[in-house]
Design a protein around this motif. Structure first.
Motif, PDB file in Angstrom:
ATOM      1  N   ARG A 252       7.110  28.010  30.385  1.00 27.41           N
ATOM      2  CA  ARG A 252       8.001  26.983  29.828  1.00 27.41           C
ATOM      3  C   ARG A 252       9.458  27.262  30.208  1.00 27.41           C
ATOM      4  NH1 ARG A 252       4.311  27.361  25.549  1.00 27.41           N
ATOM      5  NH2 ARG A 252       5.573  28.932  24.485  1.00 27.41           N
ATOM      6  N   ARG A 253       9.837  28.544  30.217  1.00 29.38           N
ATOM      7  CA  ARG A 253      11.199  28.916  30.579  1.00 29.38           C
ATOM      8  C   ARG A 253      11.496  28.547  32.042  1.00 29.38           C
ATOM      9  NH1 ARG A 253      12.341  35.117  30.010  1.00 29.38           N
ATOM     10  NH2 ARG A 253      11.476  34.646  27.947  1.00 29.38           N
ATOM     11  N   VAL A 254      10.532  28.804  32.910  1.00 29.61           N
ATOM     12  CA  VAL A 254      10.706  28.459  34.325  1.00 29.61           C
ATOM     13  C   VAL A 254      10.810  26.946  34.493  1.00 29.61           C
ATOM     14  CG1 VAL A 254       9.579  28.481  36.595  1.00 29.61           C
ATOM     15  CG2 VAL A 254       9.596  30.553  35.182  1.00 29.61           C
ATOM     16  N   ARG A 255       9.944  26.213  33.806  1.00 27.18           N
ATOM     17  CA  ARG A 255       9.986  24.755  33.925  1.00 27.18           C
ATOM     18  C   ARG A 255      11.283  24.190  33.364  1.00 27.18           C
ATOM     19  NH1 ARG A 255       3.605  23.616  32.373  1.00 27.18           N
ATOM     20  NH2 ARG A 255       2.805  23.940  34.494  1.00 27.18           N
ATOM     21  N   LEU A 256      11.813  24.789  32.308  1.00 26.26           N
ATOM     22  CA  LEU A 256      13.098  24.347  31.769  1.00 26.26           C
ATOM     23  C   LEU A 256      14.196  24.561  32.800  1.00 26.26           C
ATOM     24  CD1 LEU A 256      14.445  23.232  29.182  1.00 26.26           C
ATOM     25  CD2 LEU A 256      14.917  25.601  28.537  1.00 26.26           C
ATOM     26  N   ALA A 257      14.143  25.687  33.505  1.00 30.82           N
ATOM     27  CA  ALA A 257      15.133  25.953  34.547  1.00 30.82           C
ATOM     28  C   ALA A 257      15.011  24.953  35.697  1.00 30.82           C
ATOM     29  CB  ALA A 257      14.963  27.378  35.068  1.00 30.82           C
ATOM     30  N   ARG A 258      13.779  24.584  36.054  1.00 35.95           N
ATOM     31  CA  ARG A 258      13.591  23.596  37.120  1.00 35.95           C
ATOM     32  C   ARG A 258      14.118  22.228  36.677  1.00 35.95           C
ATOM     33  NH1 ARG A 258       9.435  26.062  40.289  1.00 35.95           N
ATOM     34  NH2 ARG A 258      10.107  28.251  40.315  1.00 35.95           N
ATOM     35  N   ALA A 259      13.894  21.888  35.418  1.00 31.62           N
ATOM     36  CA  ALA A 259      14.437  20.634  34.894  1.00 31.62           C
ATOM     37  C   ALA A 259      15.966  20.662  34.940  1.00 31.62           C
ATOM     38  CB  ALA A 259      13.944  20.404  33.469  1.00 31.62           C
ATOM     39  N   HIS A 260      16.556  21.798  34.614  1.00 27.13           N
ATOM     40  CA  HIS A 260      18.006  21.958  34.667  1.00 27.13           C
ATOM     41  C   HIS A 260      18.528  21.715  36.084  1.00 27.13           C
ATOM     42  CE1 HIS A 260      21.970  23.595  33.930  1.00 27.13           C
ATOM     43  NE2 HIS A 260      21.771  24.590  34.796  1.00 27.13           N
ATOM     44  N   GLU A 261      17.853  22.289  37.081  1.00 26.21           N
ATOM     45  CA  GLU A 261      18.268  22.085  38.468  1.00 26.21           C
ATOM     46  C   GLU A 261      18.133  20.616  38.884  1.00 26.21           C
ATOM     47  OE1 GLU A 261      19.713  24.274  40.427  1.00 26.21           O
ATOM     48  OE2 GLU A 261      19.662  25.672  38.722  1.00 26.21           O
ATOM     49  N   ASP A 262      17.042  19.969  38.462  1.00 28.59           N
ATOM     50  CA  ASP A 262      16.850  18.558  38.798  1.00 28.59           C
ATOM     51  C   ASP A 262      17.938  17.685  38.170  1.00 28.59           C
ATOM     52  OD1 ASP A 262      14.665  19.206  40.269  1.00 28.59           O
ATOM     53  OD2 ASP A 262      13.190  18.183  38.996  1.00 28.59           O
ATOM     54  N   LEU A 263      18.303  17.991  36.922  1.00 28.96           N
ATOM     55  CA  LEU A 263      19.331  17.201  36.253  1.00 28.96           C
ATOM     56  C   LEU A 263      20.688  17.375  36.943  1.00 28.96           C
ATOM     57  CD1 LEU A 263      18.362  17.835  32.526  1.00 28.96           C
ATOM     58  CD2 LEU A 263      18.296  15.635  33.714  1.00 28.96           C
ATOM     59  N   ARG A 287      12.557  17.752  21.292  1.00 30.51           N
ATOM     60  CA  ARG A 287      12.333  19.190  21.430  1.00 30.51           C
ATOM     61  C   ARG A 287      12.859  19.698  22.766  1.00 30.51           C
ATOM     62  NH1 ARG A 287       6.182  18.625  19.267  1.00 30.51           N
ATOM     63  NH2 ARG A 287       6.688  18.176  17.088  1.00 30.51           N
ATOM     64  N   PHE A 288      12.728  18.879  23.809  1.00 29.77           N
ATOM     65  CA  PHE A 288      13.297  19.264  25.103  1.00 29.77           C
ATOM     66  C   PHE A 288      14.807  19.436  24.986  1.00 29.77           C
ATOM     67  CE2 PHE A 288      15.345  17.734  29.081  1.00 29.77           C
ATOM     68  CZ  PHE A 288      14.980  18.790  29.908  1.00 29.77           C
ATOM     69  N   ALA A 289      15.466  18.516  24.303  1.00 30.77           N
ATOM     70  CA  ALA A 289      16.919  18.588  24.156  1.00 30.77           C
ATOM     71  C   ALA A 289      17.333  19.837  23.385  1.00 30.77           C
ATOM     72  CB  ALA A 289      17.439  17.334  23.455  1.00 30.77           C
ATOM     73  N   VAL A 290      16.579  20.186  22.339  1.00 33.00           N
ATOM     74  CA  VAL A 290      16.898  21.384  21.546  1.00 33.00           C
ATOM     75  C   VAL A 290      16.747  22.638  22.401  1.00 33.00           C
ATOM     76  CG1 VAL A 290      16.138  22.828  19.622  1.00 33.00           C
ATOM     77  CG2 VAL A 290      16.346  20.359  19.314  1.00 33.00           C
ATOM     78  N   ALA A 291      15.618  22.747  23.126  1.00 32.37           N
ATOM     79  CA  ALA A 291      15.386  23.915  23.981  1.00 32.37           C
ATOM     80  C   ALA A 291      16.447  23.996  25.077  1.00 32.37           C
ATOM     81  CB  ALA A 291      13.989  23.845  24.590  1.00 32.37           C
ATOM     82  N   TYR A 292      16.824  22.853  25.616  1.00 34.33           N
ATOM     83  CA  TYR A 292      17.819  22.821  26.687  1.00 34.33           C
ATOM     84  C   TYR A 292      19.187  23.291  26.180  1.00 34.33           C
ATOM     85  CZ  TYR A 292      20.141  21.116  30.903  1.00 34.33           C
ATOM     86  OH  TYR A 292      20.852  21.029  32.076  1.00 34.33           O
ATOM     87  N   ARG A 293      19.572  22.816  25.014  1.00 34.80           N
ATOM     88  CA  ARG A 293      20.874  23.211  24.462  1.00 34.80           C
ATOM     89  C   ARG A 293      20.890  24.707  24.149  1.00 34.80           C
ATOM     90  NH1 ARG A 293      25.279  20.992  21.754  1.00 34.80           N
ATOM     91  NH2 ARG A 293      24.465  18.884  21.829  1.00 34.80           N
ATOM     92  N   GLU A 294      19.771  25.237  23.637  1.00 35.07           N
ATOM     93  CA  GLU A 294      19.719  26.665  23.346  1.00 35.07           C
ATOM     94  C   GLU A 294      19.846  27.497  24.621  1.00 35.07           C
ATOM     95  OE1 GLU A 294      16.034  27.204  21.319  1.00 35.07           O
ATOM     96  OE2 GLU A 294      16.806  26.520  19.368  1.00 35.07           O
ATOM     97  N   ALA A 295      19.297  26.988  25.730  1.00 33.42           N
ATOM     98  CA  ALA A 295      19.320  27.747  26.976  1.00 33.42           C
ATOM     99  C   ALA A 295      20.631  27.602  27.729  1.00 33.42           C
ATOM    100  CB  ALA A 295      18.164  27.309  27.869  1.00 33.42           C
ATOM    101  N   TYR A 296      21.249  26.407  27.687  1.00 33.21           N
ATOM    102  CA  TYR A 296      22.400  26.139  28.556  1.00 33.21           C
ATOM    103  C   TYR A 296      23.672  25.757  27.800  1.00 33.21           C
ATOM    104  CZ  TYR A 296      18.731  26.261  32.029  1.00 33.21           C
ATOM    105  OH  TYR A 296      17.677  26.662  32.807  1.00 33.21           O
ATOM    106  N   ASP A 297      23.567  25.697  26.472  1.00 31.46           N
ATOM    107  CA  ASP A 297      24.734  25.403  25.634  1.00 31.46           C
ATOM    108  C   ASP A 297      25.373  24.054  25.953  1.00 31.46           C
ATOM    109  OD1 ASP A 297      26.381  26.067  23.512  1.00 31.46           O
ATOM    110  OD2 ASP A 297      27.932  26.916  24.800  1.00 31.46           O
TER     111      ASP A 297
END
Length: 306
Positions: A252-263, A287-297
């Protein structure tokens, strides 16, 4: 996603359909008015059926060899010694045992998947076996019912069901929730010690490499372990010991990072946050938005616009 519908007033036709869809069985009853109605949706390893019977039907069935959960909306269902009514979810039978019961003018949902998924989300093929049909308490019953409703009403619809990463995630979510809510034989501590000799840093390195190379695919614990190759329990132990997370947590952490790069690379005129989240297996935008904010502020939307 595959869909199938069945409607009949004929007891013989209903018996034939149920036998071909689940397991060979004999049914008895007296259909009246609209008789039997069944709608089936299949998403990868997961099958979710909505059934309605306007009569009392008894059944005598062979072992299903699958996990089969029943969520009752209306009426009463019995299976063996268990009786369930509206708002209750239960396991119709242990997978390797025949079963008998009765459907009394009921409307309900059947959620069905292979027993191998329990092994994948649990601690390995010898560590997990369901031992009872009824959830461990009212809270477990509510959680099991809410998960069934979430998959049935949110994930098994056009748009969501067409996203390949969500296909496997939905089945594993259902299996993991089943293990958390129903009694079983799993023992994580003993499993970790038994395979501790394989839970090395090299196991972690190989598993991490496989995850990072295949995060765009629908992979689970079984595929990660086979790539090393070690047992699923050894992979879990390696991540717990050396990375303080789980294999699927790291995925999930890797996929969140890939989503970050795509955005970061995308244009808001050509894509949306929801589309990127779905592409990487995140079905719930909140939930995606919450996880994203926790990872990338920051929010996913601000990344896309920036």
């Amino acid at each position: 996603m595959e869909q199938e519908r069945f409607r009949s007033n004929s007891l013989a036709e209903t018996e034939a359909f149920l036998s071909s869809s689940y397991t060979p069985m004999t049914i008895g009853g007296a259909p009246e008015r609209t008789g039997a109605r069944i709608e089936r949706r299949t998403l990868g390893e997961l099958t979710v059926d909505r059934l309605a019977f306007d009569f009392t039907m008894s059944y005598d069935a062979r072992p299903l060899e699958k996990i089969c959960l029943v969520t009752v909306d209306r009426g009463v269902l019995t299976s063996g010694e268990e009786t369930c009514g509206p708002g209750e979810t239960f396991l119709v039978a242990l997978p390797d045992r025949p079963y008998v019961g009765e459907v009394r003018a009921a409307r309900y949902t059947i959620t069905m998947f292979d027993t191998g998924l329990l092994e994948e989300v649990g601690q390995g093929p010898e560590a997990v076996r369901l031992t009872g049909q009824v959830p461990l308490g009212p809270a477990a019953n509510r959680l099991l019912g809410r998960t069934v409703a979430h998959i049935r009403d949110t994930l098994l619809v056009p748009g969501f069901a067409d996203q390949p990463l969500l296909t496997g995630a939905a089945a594993r979510l259902m299996a993991a929730t089943t293990l958390s809510c129903l009694p079983h034989t799993g023992s994580g501590a003993e499993a970790g010690r038994a395979d501790g000799r394989d839970g090395t840093s090299d196991t972690l390195r190989r598993a991490v490499s496989f995850i990072e190379d295949n995060a765009h695919r629908d992979i689970g614990l079984a595929e990660i372990a086979a790539s090393v190759p070690v047992t699923p329990r050894a992979v879990q132990y390696a991540f717990s010991r050396h990375a303080q997370t789980t294999p699927l947590g790291y995925l999930r952490r890797v996929r969140l990072a890939r989503a970050h790069e795509d955005l970061k690379a995308a244009s808001p005129s050509h894509t949306t946050v929801t589309a990127v989240a779905l592409r990487w297996g995140f079905a719930h935008p909140g939930r995606f938005a919450v996880a994203y904010r926790e990872a990338y502020d920051l929010t996913p939307g601000s990344t896309l616009r920036g």
